[in-house]
Design a protein around this motif. Structure first.
Motif, PDB file in Angstrom:
ATOM      1  N   LYS A 179       0.583  -1.479   0.027  1.00 40.27           N
ATOM      2  CA  LYS A 179      -0.787  -0.038   0.408  1.00 40.27           C
ATOM      3  C   LYS A 179       0.766   1.184  -0.493  1.00 40.27           C
ATOM      4  O   LYS A 179       1.620   1.500   0.442  1.00 40.27           O
ATOM      5  CB  LYS A 179      -0.643   0.205   1.540  1.00 40.27           C
ATOM      6  CG  LYS A 179      -1.815   1.462   1.276  1.00 40.27           C
ATOM      7  CD  LYS A 179      -2.253   0.568   2.776  1.00 40.27           C
ATOM      8  CE  LYS A 179      -4.271   1.944   1.885  1.00 40.27           C
ATOM      9  NZ  LYS A 179      -5.524   1.925   3.411  1.00 40.27           N
ATOM     10  N   ARG A 180       0.736   2.248  -1.159  1.00 40.18           N
ATOM     11  CA  ARG A 180       1.346   3.709  -0.839  1.00 40.18           C
ATOM     12  C   ARG A 180       0.231   4.547  -0.211  1.00 40.18           C
ATOM     13  O   ARG A 180      -0.587   4.572  -0.824  1.00 40.18           O
ATOM     14  CB  ARG A 180       1.212   3.988  -2.492  1.00 40.18           C
ATOM     15  CG  ARG A 180       2.792   2.735  -3.046  1.00 40.18           C
ATOM     16  CD  ARG A 180       2.714   3.599  -4.592  1.00 40.18           C
ATOM     17  NE  ARG A 180       1.893   4.309  -5.370  1.00 40.18           N
ATOM     18  CZ  ARG A 180       1.509   4.708  -6.257  1.00 40.18           C
ATOM     19  NH1 ARG A 180       3.074   5.034  -6.855  1.00 40.18           N
ATOM     20  NH2 ARG A 180       0.098   4.295  -6.927  1.00 40.18           N
TER      21      ARG A 180
ATOM     22  N   LYS B  64       1.893   8.449  -2.447  1.00 37.14           N
ATOM     23  CA  LYS B  64       1.406   8.239  -3.549  1.00 37.14           C
ATOM     24  C   LYS B  64       2.117   8.339  -4.890  1.00 37.14           C
ATOM     25  O   LYS B  64       2.426   8.190  -5.991  1.00 37.14           O
ATOM     26  CB  LYS B  64       0.340   9.132  -4.590  1.00 37.14           C
ATOM     27  CG  LYS B  64      -1.082   7.923  -3.509  1.00 37.14           C
ATOM     28  CD  LYS B  64      -1.917   6.709  -3.859  1.00 37.14           C
ATOM     29  CE  LYS B  64      -2.845   6.658  -2.667  1.00 37.14           C
ATOM     30  NZ  LYS B  64      -3.014   5.080  -2.920  1.00 37.14           N
ATOM     31  N   SER B  65       3.275   9.847  -4.494  1.00 36.23           N
ATOM     32  CA  SER B  65       4.069   9.878  -4.687  1.00 36.23           C
ATOM     33  C   SER B  65       5.550   9.171  -4.953  1.00 36.23           C
ATOM     34  O   SER B  65       6.765   9.229  -6.150  1.00 36.23           O
ATOM     35  CB  SER B  65       4.627  11.001  -4.112  1.00 36.23           C
ATOM     36  OG  SER B  65       6.085  10.865  -3.161  1.00 36.23           O
TER      37      SER B  65
ATOM     38  N   HIS C  61       6.820   3.345  -7.851  1.00 32.92           N
ATOM     39  CA  HIS C  61       6.720   1.869  -8.163  1.00 32.92           C
ATOM     40  C   HIS C  61       4.434   2.021  -7.540  1.00 32.92           C
ATOM     41  O   HIS C  61       4.366   2.112  -5.899  1.00 32.92           O
ATOM     42  CB  HIS C  61       7.335   1.275  -7.656  1.00 32.92           C
ATOM     43  CG  HIS C  61       8.427   1.413  -7.890  1.00 32.92           C
ATOM     44  ND1 HIS C  61       9.779   1.291  -9.007  1.00 32.92           N
ATOM     45  CD2 HIS C  61       9.726   2.241  -7.265  1.00 32.92           C
ATOM     46  CE1 HIS C  61      10.780   1.766  -9.206  1.00 32.92           C
ATOM     47  NE2 HIS C  61      11.091   2.435  -7.588  1.00 32.92           N
ATOM     48  N   ASN C  62       4.046   1.188  -8.627  1.00 31.13           N
ATOM     49  CA  ASN C  62       2.479   1.168  -8.224  1.00 31.13           C
ATOM     50  C   ASN C  62       2.625   0.169  -7.416  1.00 31.13           C
ATOM     51  O   ASN C  62       3.158  -1.355  -7.124  1.00 31.13           O
ATOM     52  CB  ASN C  62       1.041   1.154  -8.878  1.00 31.13           C
ATOM     53  CG  ASN C  62       1.132   0.154 -10.078  1.00 31.13           C
ATOM     54  OD1 ASN C  62       1.223  -1.188  -9.505  1.00 31.13           O
ATOM     55  ND2 ASN C  62       0.452   0.262 -11.209  1.00 31.13           N
ATOM     56  N   SER C  63       1.200   0.017  -6.619  1.00 27.88           N
ATOM     57  CA  SER C  63       1.435  -0.828  -5.179  1.00 27.88           C
ATOM     58  C   SER C  63       0.863  -2.506  -5.894  1.00 27.88           C
ATOM     59  O   SER C  63       1.310  -3.201  -5.510  1.00 27.88           O
ATOM     60  CB  SER C  63       0.065  -0.868  -4.706  1.00 27.88           C
ATOM     61  OG  SER C  63       0.139   0.373  -3.695  1.00 27.88           O
TER      62      SER C  63
ATOM     63  N   ASP D  54       2.255  -3.502  -8.991  1.00 29.30           N
ATOM     64  CA  ASP D  54       3.737  -3.877  -9.633  1.00 29.30           C
ATOM     65  C   ASP D  54       4.383  -4.833  -8.397  1.00 29.30           C
ATOM     66  O   ASP D  54       5.300  -5.525  -9.170  1.00 29.30           O
ATOM     67  CB  ASP D  54       4.368  -2.534  -9.883  1.00 29.30           C
ATOM     68  CG  ASP D  54       3.488  -2.450 -11.312  1.00 29.30           C
ATOM     69  OD1 ASP D  54       2.794  -3.175 -11.954  1.00 29.30           O
ATOM     70  OD2 ASP D  54       4.298  -1.703 -12.286  1.00 29.30           O
TER      71      ASP D  54
END
Lengths: 375, 400
Positions: free
Chosen positions: B115-116, B119-120, B123-125, B127
């Motif tokens: 979980k980010r 959000k900056s 890499h997205n969650s 992935d």
């Protein structure tokens, strides 16, 4: 205040207190020290040893160890005999935890000594239960709960005729200075506690017949013939001796006086009209201890009502008063399980007067009447 | 030992403008608990959006975490490893942690969750989950993926300042922070019910003072010791509380002698409630809390509860009213009071209990008796004569 729990602990006698205070100031040196001060202290200790042996009716050649308590003395014998797994140990579940628990910790075969309905030892059964493997018999001189006097000297003689090698250990805590004892050879070891006879807590003694060997449980400087290492406590020893001497001078007359008082309490309680019974008859018991059963109100409730009136009694052995309901000791004395919680014990000393006991009886009756109105 | 704890807060989402107040109250409580365990060490405690993050140089002990889990208002506690905010730092930390956890086990299932919060982070969650799952399968032969019920859940949280990795999520007491729902006087006994009732209202944010009616000389110290033990356990769900041991034997003696026998128990209860209200006056409490369950014993019939309520100036809280005995016992196991409650003790109410206790008490008789027997002075005196104990967040009891 009316204190009727002398079997749990009794006040330090005035003379014993004086001796203690004086000795605390004077005999500070270590009795094991090589200098004069130490030697003087040791001399006093040795004198006390001889005097106590004499008062026990023992020979000078026997040993007397000073230690911290009767519990320690009982442990030293019971565990220090280093019995084998096949050895049989005879003991009574009605006795004090300081003998019952060390016995229970042994790896040997345990045989319970049966008691008769009046609390006395079933001698016939005991003698019949002995055999070649019987190595230790643990007895009380006077039972702390029932007050039963066990005829340990005659019993020991009978046992020794059959099996001379059995070790006979007697816990003399409630007996010594109260009822007669003469350690003339059949009893192997005998325990004394200071705080039950007017000396302070923290001092006890163990008599060992000449030639008896026990394995020390405390190792160190080799004090007390190497059997109990710990710096010898001169003031407590002298105080113990003093308390014993004071008690012994009036032992016989106290016995007579308390017998009368004990009998008086019994008859007064019997006449009270309450459902009171005495499982242990006066002729079999030490007059210093009186246990009775009052059916209907749990004894600890009565104990607390009386303590509010500054009267102190016992509802069971002080060492185990936390345990509720069932009491293995009472069961061994053939008291029905349902009655265990109704057993009350009053116990006396040389300062107990008839007035105290009249007051106790009066307050006891009032308490019961009051409780009965609501429970 | 873990150096970071992520403390997630319960029911905050239900709150509107007062959210800040709840958050602050809980944060203060957490601070007190962690400080009590840390002794001299300074514990950093910071807000991270909807959660608190605690940091310790030395690390948090198991005992500290166990205490924290009891704090009302916390939903979960996650002991975590912190790594710098660099994607490369994540894998070695996970491998190290898993090596410890897997030990010599042959088959272990796992799942990676990411979980980010920040959000900056580039890499997205989704992935990250996929990538680390793949890399871990290559690293450990014993591992197998199970997305439904994994043995180990690897939780990666990308925070604004760092990344947290945790494999444990401990369920806490939940509910509302203590001190956010008012103050109550809790009538406590040695049984199963009242301690559970106390717990129920701790988790609804009530701060409590305990009152125990000590029927000496009809009962003895062992009952009082039991109450002290129970209150020590309940104190861990509180933020500092007190126990009042009120001498009540004399009051019970008087009632027993003067009332109709079948009314004894309910009159005892009536005067206990009255005394609890007198204490509530003194400590400024808003309610009286009891462990009553409807119909469990004669004093807990609908009518009898109502009759007793008539004598309370305050609302009577009965969180167990609809509970079955076994449900209560199960809860007592969960909160830790069971093993103390189960110890047999003399109960004065049982001792005095009438052969045929009244099931439908006559309010008229209760009123008449109360007018004839105004015991307020006696009850106030009993309160004055109380033994008072304070209990801290670790359950340490001290006589005042």
């Amino acid at each position: 205040m009316i204190y009727l729990d002398h079997a749990a602990s009794t006040p330090v006698k005035e003379q014993a207190r004086e001796v203690l205070l004086e000795s605390l100031v004077e005999d500070f040196a270590n009795p094991s020290s090589a200098h004069k001060l130490g030697k003087m202290a040791m001399k006093k200790v040795e004198k006390a040893r001889v005097k106590l042996l004499k008062m026990l009716g023992a020979s000078k050649k026997d040993q007397l160890l000073f230690l911290s308590s009767a519990t320690e003395a009982n442990n030293l014998v019971i565990r220090g005999l280093e019995l084998a797994a096949e050895d049989r140990v005879h003991y009574s579940l009605g006795d004090h935890p300081s003998t019952v628990n060390p016995v229970a910790s042994l790896n040997s075969r345990l045989v319970a000594i049966e008691l008769l309905s009046d609390g006395d030892i079933d001698e016939e059964k005991l003698l019949a239960s002995l055999d070649e493997n019987s190595k230790l018999i643990v007895l009380s001189h006077v039972n702390n709960q029932s007050g039963n006097i066990y005829q340990v000297e005659t019993l020991a003689k009978k046992i020794k005729v059959l099996f001379p090698k059995i070790h006979i250990h007697v816990d003399g805590v409630q007996g010594f200075t109260k009822v007669a004892i003469s350690l003339d050879g059949s009893i192997d070891t005998y325990t004394i506690s200071g705080h039950k006879l007017g000396a302070p807590k923290g001092i006890g003694a163990l008599y060992l017949k000449q030639g008896v060997l026990v394995e020390p449980q405390l190792l160190g400087g080799g004090h007390e013939f190497g059997l109990r290492s710990s710096t010898v406590n001169t003031p407590l020893i002298l105080s113990l001796l003093c308390a014993v001497e004071v008690a012994m001078t009036k032992r016989v007359e106290e016995l007579v006086r308390l017998k009368e008082l004990n009998s008086f309490v019994r008859s007064e309680l019997l006449e009270s009209g309450f459902d009171i019974s005495f499982p242990f008859p006066l002729e079999k018991t030490s007059p210093y201890i009186l246990s009775f059963i009052f059916k209907g109100v749990s004894s600890d409730i009565i104990l607390r009502h009386l303590e509010m009136k500054q009267i102190f009694v016992a509802s069971s052995s002080a060492c185990s008063s936390k345990a509720k309901g069932f009491n293995a000791g009472f069961a061994a004395m053939n008291i029905d399980d349902s009655l265990h919680k109704f057993v009350l014990r009053v116990s006396f000393n040389d300062s107990t007067t008839k007035n105290d006991l009249c007051e106790f009886i009066k307050e006891f009756k009032e308490t019961i009447t009051d409780i009965k109105r609501i429970l | 030992m873990y150096k970071n704890l992520i403390i997630n807060i319960d029911e905050l989402w239900l709150k509107g403008k007062n959210r800040k107040y709840y958050f602050k109250t809980l944060k203060d409580h957490v601070k007190i608990v962690l400080k009590a365990h840390a002794k001299d060490e300074y514990i950093k405690l910071r807000n991270e959006q909807q959660r608190l993050v605690a940091e310790s140089e030395v690390g948090f002990t198991k005992e500290a975490i166990a205490s924290l889990v009891k704090v009302p208002g916390i939903s979960t506690v996650q002991p975590a490893i912190s790594v710098e905010k660099d994607k490369e730092a994540i894998l070695p930390a996970i491998i190290k942690k898993l090596t410890e956890e897997i030990g010599d086990k042959k088959h272990v299932t796992f799942k990676v969750k990411c979980k980010r919060i920040d959000k900056s982070f580039p890499h997205n969650s989704m992935d990250m989950c996929r990538e680390y799952g793949h890399l871990l399968l290559k690293e450990f032969d014993q591992l197998k993926v199970d997305v439904r019920k994994p043995d180990i859940m690897i939780d990666i949280k990308v925070m604004p300042e760092n990344i947290f990795i945790s494999t444990e999520k401990l369920t806490a007491t939940g509910g509302l922070p203590v001190r956010t729902s008012g103050r109550v006087v809790t009538m406590i006994s040695g049984g199963f019910d009242s301690p559970v009732a106390s717990f129920m209202m701790s988790k609804r944010g009530c701060s409590q003072d305990f009152i125990f009616f000590y029927a000496y000389p009809y009962v003895g110290d062992e009952v009082k010791d039991k109450i002290l033990k129970i209150c020590s356990i309940l104190g861990e769900y509180q933020r500092g509380c007190r126990l009042y041991v009120v001498p009540f034997g004399e009051v019970q003696n008087k009632i027993a002698k003067t009332c109709h026998e079948e009314y004894r128990t309910i009159l005892f209860r009536k005067f206990m409630v009255e005394t609890a209200n007198l204490l509530a006056d003194r400590v400024k409490a808003d309610a009286i809390l009891t462990g009553d369950a409807l119909g469990q014993v004669s004093s807990q019939t609908m009518r009898n509860l109502q009759v007793v309520d008539n004598f309370s100036k305050r609302i009577m809280l009965r969180p167990l009213v609809g509970f079955n005995k076994l449900e209560i016992i199960r809860l007592s196991e969960k909160i830790g009071t069971h093993d103390v409650s189960v110890i047999p003790h003399d109960d004065a109410c049982a001792l005095f209990s009438p052969k045929h206790p009244v099931i439908k008490a006559d309010p008229k008789y209760m009123d008449e008796y109360s007018i004839e027997n105004n015991l307020t002075d006696m009850l106030n005196q009993a309160l004055d004569d109380s033994e008072v104990y304070s209990i801290d967040v670790l359950g340490e009891v001290e006589e005042r």
